[in-house]
Design an enzyme around this catalytic site. Structure first.
Site, mmCIF file in Angstrom:
data_model
loop_
_atom_site.group_PDB
_atom_site.id
_atom_site.type_symbol
_atom_site.label_atom_id
_atom_site.label_comp_id
_atom_site.label_asym_id
_atom_site.label_seq_id
_atom_site.Cartn_x
_atom_site.Cartn_y
_atom_site.Cartn_z
ATOM 1 N N GLU A 254 -54.440 30.498 45.697
ATOM 2 C CA GLU A 254 -55.518 30.717 46.652
ATOM 3 C C GLU A 254 -56.887 30.414 46.038
ATOM 4 O O GLU A 254 -57.228 30.938 44.971
ATOM 5 C CB GLU A 254 -55.460 32.170 47.166
ATOM 6 C CG GLU A 254 -56.569 32.558 48.130
ATOM 7 C CD GLU A 254 -56.628 31.688 49.380
ATOM 8 O OE1 GLU A 254 -55.574 31.417 49.971
ATOM 9 O OE2 GLU A 254 -57.742 31.265 49.749
ATOM 10 N N THR A 298 -56.123 27.354 54.159
ATOM 11 C CA THR A 298 -54.783 27.469 53.560
ATOM 12 C C THR A 298 -53.736 26.781 54.426
ATOM 13 O O THR A 298 -52.866 26.062 53.928
ATOM 14 C CB THR A 298 -54.353 28.941 53.402
ATOM 15 O OG1 THR A 298 -55.389 29.675 52.782
ATOM 16 C CG2 THR A 298 -53.090 29.051 52.560
ATOM 17 N N HIS A 413 -59.294 35.496 47.066
ATOM 18 C CA HIS A 413 -59.846 35.057 48.345
ATOM 19 C C HIS A 413 -61.210 35.699 48.531
ATOM 20 O O HIS A 413 -61.420 36.828 48.123
ATOM 21 C CB HIS A 413 -58.898 35.477 49.486
ATOM 22 C CG HIS A 413 -59.219 34.836 50.799
ATOM 23 N ND1 HIS A 413 -60.303 35.204 51.558
ATOM 24 C CD2 HIS A 413 -58.607 33.836 51.469
ATOM 25 C CE1 HIS A 413 -60.344 34.457 52.644
ATOM 26 N NE2 HIS A 413 -59.320 33.611 52.611
ATOM 27 N N ASP A 472 -55.315 25.535 46.976
ATOM 28 C CA ASP A 472 -55.321 25.136 48.387
ATOM 29 C C ASP A 472 -56.638 24.533 48.867
ATOM 30 O O ASP A 472 -56.649 23.615 49.679
ATOM 31 C CB ASP A 472 -54.856 26.283 49.306
ATOM 32 C CG ASP A 472 -55.715 27.531 49.206
ATOM 33 O OD1 ASP A 472 -56.581 27.611 48.315
ATOM 34 O OD2 ASP A 472 -55.501 28.444 50.037
ATOM 35 N N HIS A 473 -57.763 25.042 48.377
ATOM 36 C CA HIS A 473 -59.073 24.549 48.826
ATOM 37 C C HIS A 473 -60.135 25.182 47.943
ATOM 38 O O HIS A 473 -59.812 26.002 47.092
ATOM 39 C CB HIS A 473 -59.321 24.897 50.301
ATOM 40 C CG HIS A 473 -59.043 26.347 50.597
ATOM 41 N ND1 HIS A 473 -59.887 27.353 50.214
ATOM 42 C CD2 HIS A 473 -57.976 26.945 51.184
ATOM 43 C CE1 HIS A 473 -59.372 28.519 50.577
ATOM 44 N NE2 HIS A 473 -58.204 28.309 51.153
HETATM 45 C C1 GP9 Z 1 -54.413 34.185 55.016
HETATM 46 C C2 GP9 Z 1 -54.551 33.414 53.760
HETATM 47 C C3 GP9 Z 1 -55.963 33.010 53.513
HETATM 48 O O1 GP9 Z 1 -53.111 34.499 55.329
HETATM 49 O O2 GP9 Z 1 -53.697 32.333 53.767
HETATM 50 O O3 GP9 Z 1 -56.365 32.057 54.392
HETATM 51 P P1 GP9 Z 1 -57.642 31.156 54.151
HETATM 52 O O4 GP9 Z 1 -58.836 31.896 54.653
HETATM 53 O O5 GP9 Z 1 -57.763 30.869 52.700
HETATM 54 O O6 GP9 Z 1 -57.373 29.929 54.924
HETATM 55 MN MN MN Z 2 -56.740 29.836 51.216
#
Ligand code: GP9
Ligand code: MN
Length: 634
Positions: A254, A298, A413, A472-473
């Protein structure tokens, strides 16, 4: 006579208030909607009002008292059915109704039996407002003849209704920016927009995609397919099947950006375990790898991973096109005897995962309900990554092997908060609390990966698995450029911002023995072809936009979702062509050939999603299924 004279429109006012209050009471008693602060509670309280004003208000246009009353009763009945339908659905599925669920025929059996099992006599209370309105109609009389309203009154009424709607939307935007463009989560939509507005929004999103879908007949696929075939490469022979038959574990790191890898913050190492992997003999680490996500964050990265298609320019494809036909990696692995699942300790409706995973043929979703969150094991968005990994591996011990299990981490996150005991390094000292904390949560994420590896070894799952991990980003947006400038020791330009979109990509193959750091320029679109080749699976007939990163033929050209792009020589950002090596503006001609191509490629991918074109494609023989006289290029 009991009827006494009441002010004009009393019945209408009673109807609105009764349904409004009932809805709020139902929110509080029949759903578990998380409320974190007073503002959220307030939004929840007022959110049924705007829609009720609109629909009940239509009664003002009726001339006859009788028609007007009938209309009020009909509205009360319909809104009650919508609300109650959601209650019954929620009892069983712990989710709010969305149109694709109703249209997925395989759900019907489940829906019918579960709805029947969760209906009680006391449920008549959900129709209490209807009873109140009936009583009001019976006992309240307004002066004959003046019940009809004037056009000025109606205008004033609708101005008020609009004001309430915008007030509600304004609060929702403050509470959850970009809610309408990104959707996020059904619970969040209901919480901020209200049950009735949510359904309108859902209908809008779904019908927009359905309309585009209806217009497509498959012929559009010919061009897109030609493009894909023209750019197709042969995957690496050396790496082909190197992990065949093994369990495949893909970990989504994440918000982890590559600038954290092999670097320090005020003398402290940020990702010691991942750093060690970059030097590990069983790991190939890609240091020039970029995320390509859009608004779906994500979920967009998951979409890229599974399908090697680009996410959409607007909205989250997980929400807008969850009914499409896909040819996901999970589906292919499933056809090759793999059991497939995703593990993520969050509500299943977030990013519409529960529905989208079905469309992508993922067998099982271990959502928050599958995890036991003990005391002190939750922070920020939910379960902490370390206990999450411990329990995920526990789940793996019960899976049918070989399995494909995806783990979505969560602790790193935004807003990057941690309990004291999990802070393994200090905060940074910039003017951005976000960046300051980000180093600590990244450090924690790194620790959790170490635990994951240990657990896999302990449970005897390690040797026979391959572990792929990707960021992921971004975690640090451009709002923190000043703080990033301080950290990097150089100004963050458009060039730097583009380069900061690098995310780590690890391929860890126990026993491989020839690990190295790979500087090939690649992106998330390449994950599917790369992994599938390692798993010994042929993708030559698949419609995918990426290529195997290990192949000699792999083209170093990464297109960001917003049109920026990177090659091994240039970075194109803010309409300027930069030299990748120096970061200085370069001749525009160096970028020119790629600009059009980046646009075209994104367009083709988008047309496949919007037209749901893969439903016309047979990936077994690589041909269109509906237009027999058109031969596709192979
Ligand atoms: C939520 C998690 C985070 O379930 O995948 O999402 P994001 O805000 O990073 O897209
Ligand atoms: Mn994410």
């Amino acid at each position: 006579m009991l009827k006494k004279e009441w002010p004009k429109h009393s019945v209408l006012a009673i109807a609105i208030v009764a349904t409004w209050l009932k809805t709020y009471i139902v929110y509080k008693t029949s759903f578990s909607i998380t409320i974190d602060n007073v503002l959220q509670e307030f939004i929840l309280f007022i959110n049924p009002l705007s829609m009720l004003l609109f629909i009940y208000g239509i009664s003002l246009f009726f001339k006859s008292e009788k028609a007007k009353n009938r209309y009020l009763i009909a509205v009360a009945a319909i809104t009650s059915i919508v609300l109650y339908g959601n209650v019954a659905f929620y009892r069983f599925f712990n989710d709010f109704i969305t149109l694709p669920v109703l249209f997925q025929t395989e759900n019907f059996g489940d829906l019918g039996s579960s709805a029947a099992a969760s209906i009680f006599w006391t449920d008549l209370l959900y129709f209490a407002d209807l009873a109140i309105i009936l009583l009001a109609i019976k006992f309240i009389s307004t002066k004959a003849g003046i019940a009809a309203s004037t056009s000025v009154q109606r205008k004033a009424y609708y101005v008020l209704a609009l004001a309430v709607l915008f007030f509600n939307l304004g609060l929702a935007e403050a509470e959850r920016p970009q809610l309408l463009t990104r959707s996020f989560d059904r619970e969040m939509l209901v919480k901020n927009l209200g049950m009735y507005n949510y359904h309108l929004y859902d209908i809008y999103i779904q019908s927009k995609s359905q309309a585009q879908r209806a217009l497509a007949d498959g012929s559009e696929l010919v061009e897109a397919n030609n493009y894909v075939r023209a750019n197709q490469i042969d995957p690496s022979e050396d790496m082909k099947g190197i992990a065949e038959g093994r369990n495949l574990i893909v970990v989504t790191l994440e918000s982890l950006q590559s600038f954290t890898i092999n670097s320090e913050m005020n003398g402290q190492t940020i990702t010691p375990f991942l750093n060690s992997l970059t030097e590990d003999e069983d790991t190939i680490y890609f240091e020039n790898f970029y995320h390509q996500t859009g608004l779906g964050k994500t979920s967009d990265s998951e979409f890229l991973l599974e399908n090697s298609l680009y996410p959409l320019s607007g909205g989250a494809v997980f929400f807008t096109h969850s009914g499409n036909t896909f040819n996901s990696m999970a589906e292919s692995l499933g056809e090759n005897g793999y059991s497939t699942n995703v593990q993520h300790a969050n509500t299943k409706s977030f990013w519409n995962r529960d529905i989208m995973y079905e469309s992508m043929n993922i067998d099982k979703f271990y959502d928050i309900e599958s995890f036991e969150i003990g005391e002190g094991e939750a922070v920020n968005w939910g379960m902490k990554d370390i206990p999450f990994h411990e329990q995920s591996v526990e789940h793996m011990t019960e899976m049918q092997q070989p399995f494909y299990s995806r783990l979505l981490t969560l602790t790193n996150h935004h807003p990057f908060t941690l309990d004291e005991e999990d802070k393994l390094i200090d905060e940074y000292d910039s003017n951005s609390g976000t960046l300051n904390r980000y180093f600590q949560t990244s450090r924690y994420l790194d620790e959790s990966i170490k635990v994951l590896f240990e657990e896999l070894k302990e449970k005897g799952l390690y040797e026979n698995s391959i572990i792929v991990m990707y960021g992921d980003h971004y975690g640090i947006s451009e709002n923190h450029n000043e703080a990033m400038t301080q950290y990097l020791g150089e100004e963050v330009t458009d060039f730097t911002s583009a380069e900061l979109q690098k995310v780590p990509f690890f391929v860890h193959i126990p026993g491989y023995g020839e690990g190295y750091v790979d500087d090939e320029v690649g992106g998330q679109i390449d994950m599917r072809p790369t992994i599938m080749n390692l798993m010994g699976m042929d993708t030559s007939k698949d419609i995918q936009f990426g290529g195997d990163l290990f192949s000699e033929e792999h083209e170093e050209f990464v297109i960001f979702r917003d049109g920026r792009f990177v090659t091994d020589e240039v970075v194109y950002a803010g309409n300027v062509c930069y030299d990748k090596e120096t970061g200085e503006p370069a001749e525009q001609e160096l970028c020119a050939p790629y600009i059009e191509r980046a646009f075209t490629e994104l367009e083709y991918s988008e047309s496949i999603i919007n037209g749901d074109l893969l439903r016309f494609y047979d990936e077994e023989d690589g041909q269109l299924t509906t237009i027999p006289d058109v031969e596709l290029e192979q």
